[in-house]
Design an enzyme around this catalytic site. Structure first.
Site, PDB file in Angstrom:
ATOM      1  N   ASP A 103       0.936  -1.015  -0.232  1.00 22.16           N
ATOM      2  CA  ASP A 103       0.157  -0.161   0.253  1.00 22.16           C
ATOM      3  C   ASP A 103       0.543   1.539   0.376  1.00 22.16           C
ATOM      4  O   ASP A 103       1.887   1.744   0.969  1.00 22.16           O
ATOM      5  CB  ASP A 103      -0.780  -0.043   1.636  1.00 22.16           C
ATOM      6  CG  ASP A 103      -2.453   0.171   1.062  1.00 22.16           C
ATOM      7  OD1 ASP A 103      -2.630   1.766   0.114  1.00 22.16           O
ATOM      8  OD2 ASP A 103      -3.041   0.347   1.256  1.00 22.16           O
ATOM      9  N   ASP A 131      -2.930   4.470  -2.405  1.00 19.53           N
ATOM     10  CA  ASP A 131      -4.099   5.323  -1.633  1.00 19.53           C
ATOM     11  C   ASP A 131      -4.107   6.797  -2.128  1.00 19.53           C
ATOM     12  O   ASP A 131      -3.727   7.509  -2.497  1.00 19.53           O
ATOM     13  CB  ASP A 131      -3.563   5.441  -0.057  1.00 19.53           C
ATOM     14  CG  ASP A 131      -4.470   5.544   0.971  1.00 19.53           C
ATOM     15  OD1 ASP A 131      -5.746   4.937   1.100  1.00 19.53           O
ATOM     16  OD2 ASP A 131      -4.568   6.816   1.346  1.00 19.53           O
ATOM     17  N   GLU A 161      -6.031   3.674  -5.465  1.00 21.27           N
ATOM     18  CA  GLU A 161      -7.202   4.167  -5.641  1.00 21.27           C
ATOM     19  C   GLU A 161      -7.885   6.040  -6.111  1.00 21.27           C
ATOM     20  O   GLU A 161      -6.730   6.847  -5.695  1.00 21.27           O
ATOM     21  CB  GLU A 161      -7.395   3.881  -3.659  1.00 21.27           C
ATOM     22  CG  GLU A 161      -8.534   4.289  -3.269  1.00 21.27           C
ATOM     23  CD  GLU A 161      -8.770   5.102  -1.341  1.00 21.27           C
ATOM     24  OE1 GLU A 161      -9.511   4.604  -0.562  1.00 21.27           O
ATOM     25  OE2 GLU A 161      -7.945   5.197  -1.511  1.00 21.27           O
ATOM     26  N   HIS A 171     -11.293  -2.822   3.611  1.00 21.25           N
ATOM     27  CA  HIS A 171     -10.876  -2.136   4.602  1.00 21.25           C
ATOM     28  C   HIS A 171     -11.895  -1.281   4.636  1.00 21.25           C
ATOM     29  O   HIS A 171     -12.122  -0.881   6.026  1.00 21.25           O
ATOM     30  CB  HIS A 171      -9.663  -2.207   5.158  1.00 21.25           C
ATOM     31  CG  HIS A 171      -8.963  -0.991   4.800  1.00 21.25           C
ATOM     32  ND1 HIS A 171      -8.677  -1.384   3.287  1.00 21.25           N
ATOM     33  CD2 HIS A 171      -9.110  -0.395   4.700  1.00 21.25           C
ATOM     34  CE1 HIS A 171      -8.350   0.527   2.809  1.00 21.25           C
ATOM     35  NE2 HIS A 171      -7.980   0.634   3.601  1.00 21.25           N
ATOM     36  N   ASP A 172     -12.694  -0.425   4.159  1.00 20.86           N
ATOM     37  CA  ASP A 172     -13.223   0.997   4.142  1.00 20.86           C
ATOM     38  C   ASP A 172     -14.788   0.736   4.107  1.00 20.86           C
ATOM     39  O   ASP A 172     -15.272   1.081   4.222  1.00 20.86           O
ATOM     40  CB  ASP A 172     -12.964   1.645   2.956  1.00 20.86           C
ATOM     41  CG  ASP A 172     -10.728   1.936   3.569  1.00 20.86           C
ATOM     42  OD1 ASP A 172     -11.207   2.200   4.927  1.00 20.86           O
ATOM     43  OD2 ASP A 172     -10.766   2.518   2.571  1.00 20.86           O
TER      44      ASP A 172
HETATM   45  C1  GLC Z   1      -8.361   5.195   1.885  1.00 18.04           C
HETATM   46  C2  GLC Z   1      -7.567   4.469   2.964  1.00 18.04           C
HETATM   47  C3  GLC Z   1      -8.170   4.433   3.840  1.00 18.04           C
HETATM   48  C4  GLC Z   1      -7.275   5.729   4.926  1.00 18.04           C
HETATM   49  C5  GLC Z   1      -7.749   7.214   4.174  1.00 18.04           C
HETATM   50  C6  GLC Z   1      -6.407   8.139   4.071  1.00 18.04           C
HETATM   51  O1  GLC Z   1      -9.406   5.459   1.425  1.00 18.04           O
HETATM   52  O2  GLC Z   1      -8.452   3.200   2.352  1.00 18.04           O
HETATM   53  O3  GLC Z   1      -8.549   3.616   4.576  1.00 18.04           O
HETATM   54  O4  GLC Z   1      -8.080   6.156   5.940  1.00 18.04           O
HETATM   55  O5  GLC Z   1      -7.210   6.376   2.465  1.00 18.04           O
HETATM   56  O6  GLC Z   1      -5.096   7.282   4.156  1.00 18.04           O
END
Ligand code: GLC
Ligand code: CA
Length: 564
Positions: A99, A200, A257, A333-334
């Protein structure tokens, strides 16, 4: 023309290390725990493991707040453990995707400690600073985890920007030294053996220069500023630089992401010649069960209309075909657990989890399996906010109770539906104490259903979700049409059935999925021509019969191979 590459053909499995497997009884999952489970993942049949952050971190946001990109979180182990994990994976033919969290660091990162000390510190410009406006925050943005996106820094008399928690200051990508540091760090990990990165919130790294106020959708409150910081003016330039200086030097896999990314931007970023990343996690699919434009964002729940899902995903499937590439995911995980969100976590849990797995592996794109999805793990019956750990849930709960006047029960209700902790309770390995996750006390409670839903049970039961996933993954590996076939939606107006074909040369798959508890009848469109049909996989016993017209059982899924 579609190039064949391994990252299109692979299946990715996401591990959330804190909750996967604890090797030393401190209640926290760790690297040695993961290494001990590699044979399980191999048995499932996945090819790539995406590891949520394992870097040094004070854990304000469970590792998404990094204080040292080139070391391991103390609780997770050491760099030597990391090397052993990489070696264990490579020995089994598994690849590792780390990540990459570089939109922000932790406020405990040495760069930020330096940056905040004085305006003329060489690291000051690594972050984003503004003078007060009328003695207050520089603009009206709300951070992702509630409160202002700005935090006051006494030593310099300025505010710094944090789109997430105040312990996650945003990096200033305008500064070429920041980019160089990030790229060097990526090289360092590639040379250590990693095979790629999940990036991320990567489409947030370029901010508009003037950081203007966000439009007012919630009068009297702070406003979500994400529309202004996603897909910013220099995003494509930064990604192209990353591709040129780093990614193009390795045979790697990348997924960015990308909240609020549009299909046009998605096609641009993932274009195989001119784009920079292999694929993106787009978010449209995750917003369909929220009331759009509501001041409480994702917490404002509305039931999913399947037609919205079809429209959205079909748009992505079609737009990226032949030029970019999709990633398929139903949870991570979100997000809450997919079977609870899109299926049924009661009596139809097993069939609906299989139906959703079929869906995720049969769309065009690389499928992502989130830990526990392969055994049909469900949302968690949190009884009070004290059982939750996620900063996002804890903060919104306070906001609901203190500022919006909700009762504790009212405030907990949306958290039970959408809260991220649903996906973060320990992996359920067995019916033993604490689901076999730890011999100690886990950092977050285990889901009480672990006595029935666990790996030991699933591996032994030939009809389990796990064994169904194994078959899906094997079929995908053996049949190029699963990977490369073009997608065509059929019965588009049906509110309960999601059906489509995948076609590659003379081969065609017919995928029929019932997203409801009802028993609708599928009727193939007249123009679907074929001479023979063979059932490849289904989540109920199927008698041979008419493939053009049949009644579906609750959450039934069937995949036929048609001879065109
Ligand atoms: C992304 C991650 C999440 C995190 C956010 C800030 O969305 O997947 O878990 O809280 O970024 O890093
Ligand atoms: Ca541990």
């Amino acid at each position: 023309m579609m190039n064949k590459t391994w990252w299109k053909e692979c299946v990715v499995y996401q591990i959330y290390p804190r909750s996967f497997a604890d090797s030393n009884g401190d209640g926290i999952g760790d690297l040695r725990g993961i290494t001990a489970k590699l044979d399980y993942l191999k048995r499932l049949g996945v090819d790539v493991i995406w590891l949520s952050p394992v870097y040094r971190s004070p854990n304000d946001d469970n590792g998404y707040d990094i204080s040292d990109y080139q070391d391991i979180m103390t609780e997770f182990g050491t760099l030597a453990d990391m090397d052993a994990l990489i070696a264990g994976m490579h020995a089994r033919g598994l690849k590792l995707m780390m990540d990459l969290v570089v939109n922000h660091t932790s406020d405990e990162h040495p760069w930020f400690r330096q940056a905040r000390a004085s305006r003329d510190n060489p690291y000051h410009d690594y972050f984003i600073w503004r003078e007060p406006r009328d003695g207050r925050e520089p603009n009206n943005w709300e951070a992702a985890f509630s409160g202002s996106a700005w935090e006051w820094n006494e030593a310099t008399g300025e505010y710094f920007l944090h789109m997430f928690s105040k312990k996650q200051p945003d990096l200033n990508w305008e500064n070429p030294r920041v980019r160089r540091e990030v790229f060097d760090m990526m090289h360092w990990w590639f040379q250590r053996g990693v095979d790629g990165f999940r990036m991320d919130v990567i489409n947030m790294i370029s901010k508009p220069a003037d950081l203007p106020d966000a439009p007012i959708i919630r009068p009297g409150f702070l406003q979500p500023g994400f529309g202004l910081v996603t897909n910013g003016p220099r995003l494509l330039e930064y990604l192209a630089e990353m591709k040129r200086d780093v990614l193009s030097r390795y045979d790697c896999i990348t997924v960015g992401e990308a909240p609020l990314v549009t299909v046009r931007q998605g096609a641009e970023i993932t274009n195989e010649e001119t784009g920079s990343l292999n694929m993106l996690f787009e978010f449209e699919r995750m917003d369909l069960d929220s009331v759009g434009g509501h001041m409480n964002g994702k917490w404002a729940y509305k039931p999913l209309d399947l037609r919205d899902l079809k429209t959205t995903l079909s748009r992505w499937q079609t737009a990226l075909h032949g030029n970019g590439w999709n990633s398929n995911y139903l949870s991570n995980h979100d997000q809450p657990r997919s079977v609870s969100r899109f299926g049924d976590d009661g009596a139809d849990r097993v069939v609906s989890a299989k139906m959703l797995g079929t869906f995720n592996h049969l769309l065009q794109g690389t499928p992502y399996v989130y830990q526990g999805e392969e055994i049909g793990m469900t949302n968690v019956p949190f009884e009070s906010i004290d059982e939750c750990r996620d900063i996002e849930s804890l903060n919104i709960y306070r906001e609901f109770v203190e500022h919006q006047g909700l009762t504790p029960e009212q405030a907990l209700a949306p958290i039970r539906v959408k809260g991220r902790d649903n996906a973060r309770t320990p992996m359920q390995w067995s019916a033993a104490s604490q689901a076999g996750f730890t011999t100690g006390t886990p950092w977050i409670r285990v889901n009480p259903n672990y006595t029935a839903i666990n790996v030991e049970q699933a591996v032994a039961d030939p009809d389990s979700v796990f064994n169904y996933y194994r078959k899906l993954i094997r079929l995908r590996r053996e049949n190029p049409v699963f990977v490369y076939g073009s997608y065509h939606l059929i019965v588009p107006e049906h509110a309960e059935i999601y059906a489509f074909t995948r076609t590659l040369d003379a081969e065609r798959l017919l995928v029929v999925l019932n997203f409801s508890k009802n028993s609708p009848t599928f009727t193939a469109p007249a123009e679907l021509s074929y001479s023979g049909a063979e059932l490849l996989i289904a989540n109920y016993p199927v008698e041979t019969g008419d493939v053009r017209r049949f009644a579906l059982r609750p959450f039934e899924a069937r995949v036929y191979r048609l001879k065109v």
